[in-house]
Design an enzyme around this catalytic site. Structure first.
Site, PDB file in Angstrom:
ATOM      1  N   GLU A  35       0.870  -1.161   0.000  1.00  0.00           N
ATOM      2  CA  GLU A  35       0.000   0.000   0.000  1.00  0.00           C
ATOM      3  C   GLU A  35       0.920   1.228   0.000  1.00  0.00           C
ATOM      4  OE1 GLU A  35      -2.831   0.226   3.214  1.00  0.00           O
ATOM      5  OE2 GLU A  35      -3.534   2.181   2.529  1.00  0.00           O
ATOM      6  N   ARG A 259       5.210 -13.235   9.362  1.00  0.00           N
ATOM      7  CA  ARG A 259       5.842 -11.956   9.086  1.00  0.00           C
ATOM      8  C   ARG A 259       7.174 -11.864   9.821  1.00  0.00           C
ATOM      9  NH1 ARG A 259       2.189  -8.074   9.151  1.00  0.00           N
ATOM     10  NH2 ARG A 259       3.591  -6.349   9.532  1.00  0.00           N
ATOM     11  N   LYS A 269       4.114   0.789   9.651  1.00  0.00           N
ATOM     12  CA  LYS A 269       4.314   2.032   8.901  1.00  0.00           C
ATOM     13  C   LYS A 269       3.753   3.220   9.669  1.00  0.00           C
ATOM     14  CE  LYS A 269       2.998   0.086   4.913  1.00  0.00           C
ATOM     15  NZ  LYS A 269       2.564  -0.068   3.525  1.00  0.00           N
TER      16      LYS A 269
END
Ligand code: ATP
Ligand code: MG
Length: 565
Positions: A35, A259, A269
């Site tokens: 994104e 992850r 983020k």
């Protein structure tokens, strides 16, 4: 470090090989779907290495897809930085796509689902929708708007698109089962109204698709064979499959891996953005940041990051990897490729009293003992030098083999010298060390075979170049900065001493030539890297120029962190 020569296949490789063998697909197509709402971090590097790496290994391709369905936080600055970072890591995408390219198609498919009686417009507020969703142990409640006619739904959905309704006043939901044991199936929201400017589609749309409605269909449109994502998406997988099945479109499949988490840092983020916005770091590329551009500025090489990702492998369960392993991968690579130079970070003057005042000579030094092809260079020597302050002690403890009064040491590549006396200032600090040298030891060895125990680096005072050097420690003092007590913030765990700047460092003069050339890696500007002998690996920083040199320490020569406390 243990290295396995006969590598076992990881679970993704097993799945791919099986599919290739049984003819499910002829070749594979993966995608990396960031994104564009921030800069990429080392966790993304793991995903990039995995997606691009698998495709490469099996002769397939990888698409870069910007998952830009959330207009409010997205920006072209991020789009550019993401492409830059992927290239720098050494990967090329087959196509670059944007989820926003599919808005029209996604809209048409939504209309199709409405016509099939599989979607409806809901007038409940988001709060009401949440309340009526039920819990894991109790079923949800049907919306009073659930049984609208297809015609009414088509009309309302079109008017949603045309901008007739306010943000948050209506949503489009899939009509599945409000009592489904998987909460994801309790009439998930497909579209919301949002009058916001999009970085690519401008003001064309005021309804935006939700992740679950957009992601699988985007994969399907591109004919992605393996949609690889992180574990938290496993509960979304049945819904991913459901939309594809109802629409009867290309069957992409989703697979999940654990992850990457690293100790002593944060990786979301949102938090990284906060560090930047609130000035705790100098920018996304601050050398202490876990971003790819931060690692680049710190002096990491693409190879070191790729090797790190390879080394940690692909897990099915979440774990935390030690930052030390990143440094290990960096040292391993820089040891092979970095040119050696001599630099004194904390200088103290040395005068060789029996060396002629006006004499200068050039001594030969090896650029890289790990690579003969890197050749040799000449280093100037004269009567006055700088050595590292910590390489001299007047009253040394046992086993201190560096310079002490009356003790002979080797100046690297130069001569044996012996300290005869010291000059001090009023506070007792050593300001100058007087030595004598043995001319017969030129090059660093005594013809009579006598040995010295210590070798120290030095820089000619007359020829030295001044530099600013930045030394880094961990950005966070806590192993898991996100673990904070109620009411606390991850910011409470910032390490106040993560940056130390020292000025007036002394470097041998050839550094001026070294830094003249601009350095590009995979088409991306990157720092020039060195090993400053005995002091660590360093690289040029963009804040510097030929008149004011600035170097960052990438890492020390040995692991300076305590592993396991
Ligand atoms: P963040 O939570 O840091 O904001 P994100 O998951 O929202 O990250 P995306 O831009 O959506 O960021 O991520 C793009 C891809 O990178 C996704 O496929 C995601 O699964 C993967 N990814 C993100 N973080 C990690 C991580 N720590 N380890 C491995 N893969 C990751
Ligand atoms: Mg995401």
């Amino acid at each position: 470090m243990e290295e396995n020569n006969e590598k076992q296949l990881n679970f993704l490789e097993e799945i791919i090989e099986k599919g290739l063998a049984d003819g499910t697909y002829k070749s594979i197509l993966t995608r990396f779907p960031p994104e564009p709402n921030g800069y990429l971090h080392i966790g993304h590097a793991k995903s990039i290495c995995l997606n691009f790496g698998l495709a490469k290994k099996y002769g397939g391709k990888t698409n870069l897809r910007f998952d830009d369905t959330n207009p409010v936080k997205e920006d072209t600055e991020y789009v550019d930085s993401i492409q830059n970072d992927i290239r720098w890591l050494g990967f090329e995408w087959a196509g670059v796509h944007y989820a926003s390219d599919y808005f029209e198609q996604l809209y048409e498919w939504a209309v199709e689902l409405i016509k099939k009686g599989l979607a409806y417009v809901d007038d409940q507020t988001l709060e009401e929708i949440r309340q009526n969703r039920g819990t894991v142990t109790s079923p949800g409640k049907n919306s009073p708007w659930r049984d609208r006619s297809v015609e009414e739904n088509l009309d309302l959905f079109e008017r949603m698109k045309n901008g007739e309704f306010a943000d948050g006043s209506r949503v489009l939901r899939a009509k599945i089962d409000m009592a489904h044991p998987n909460m994801m199936f309790r009439d998930p929201i497909m579209y919301r109204i949002l009058h916001a400017h999009h970085h690519r589609t401008g003001d064309k749309w005021c309804i935006y698709p939700m992740y679950d409605y957009a992601h699988g269909q985007s994969d399907s449109i591109e004919h992605i064979t393996h949609s690889i994502c992180t574990l938290e998406f496993d509960i979304h997988r049945p819904l991913y499959d459901w939309f594809i099945e109802q629409l009867g479109i290309y069957p992409s499949h989703q697979y999940e891996f654990a992850r990457l988490n690293i100790d002593y840092t944060v990786m979301s983020k949102r938090k990284l953005l906060q560090l930047v916005k609130e000035g705790y770091v100098s920018g996304w590329d601050d050398p202490r940041m876990p971003t790819i551009c931060g690692f680049r500025r710190r002096g990491y090489t693409p190879e070191s990051i790729r090797n790190f990702c390879e080394r940690i492998g692909v897990a099915k369960r979440d774990n935390i990897i030690s930052y030390s392993l990143l440094e290990f991968s960096l040292r391993e690579h820089l040891n092979k490729v970095a040119q050696r130079r001599m630099a004194v970070l904390d200088p103290v003057k040395v005068v060789i009293d029996n060396y002629p005042e006006d004499k200068e000579e050039m001594l030969t030094a090896i650029n890289n003992p790990e690579n003969e092809a890197d050749g040799k260079r000449e280093v100037p020597f004269c009567r006055e030098l700088y050595i590292e302050r910590e390489d001299f002690m007047e009253n040394p403890p046992k086993k201190y083999f560096r310079m002490t009064p009356g003790n002979e040491v080797r100046l690297r590549y130069a001569y044996f010298v012996k300290c005869q006396s010291v000059e001090k200032d009023a506070d007792g600090n050593v300001i100058c060390i007087h030595c004598t040298y043995d001319p017969a030891t030129r090059g660093g060895d005594a013809p009579d075979g006598r040995k010295v125990k210590g070798t120290i680096h030095w820089v000619s005072a007359r020829h030295a170049v001044n530099a600013e050097v930045r030394l880094f420690d961990r950005l966070f003092a806590a192993e898991a900065p996100d673990d904070v007590p109620e009411g606390g913030s991850f910011l409470d765990n910032l390490n106040p001493d993560s940056l130390r700047t020292i000025n007036n460092c002394k470097i041998e003069p050839c550094i001026l030539d070294d830094i003249k050339q601009e350095h590009y890696e995979n088409g991306v500007a990157a720092p020039v890297r060195f090993q400053f002998e005995r002091m660590g690996y360093f690289c040029t920083d963009p804040d510097g120029n030929a008149d004011h040199l600035v170097f960052n320490r990438s890492c020390t020569l040995k692991d300076s962190f305590k592993i396991n406390g």
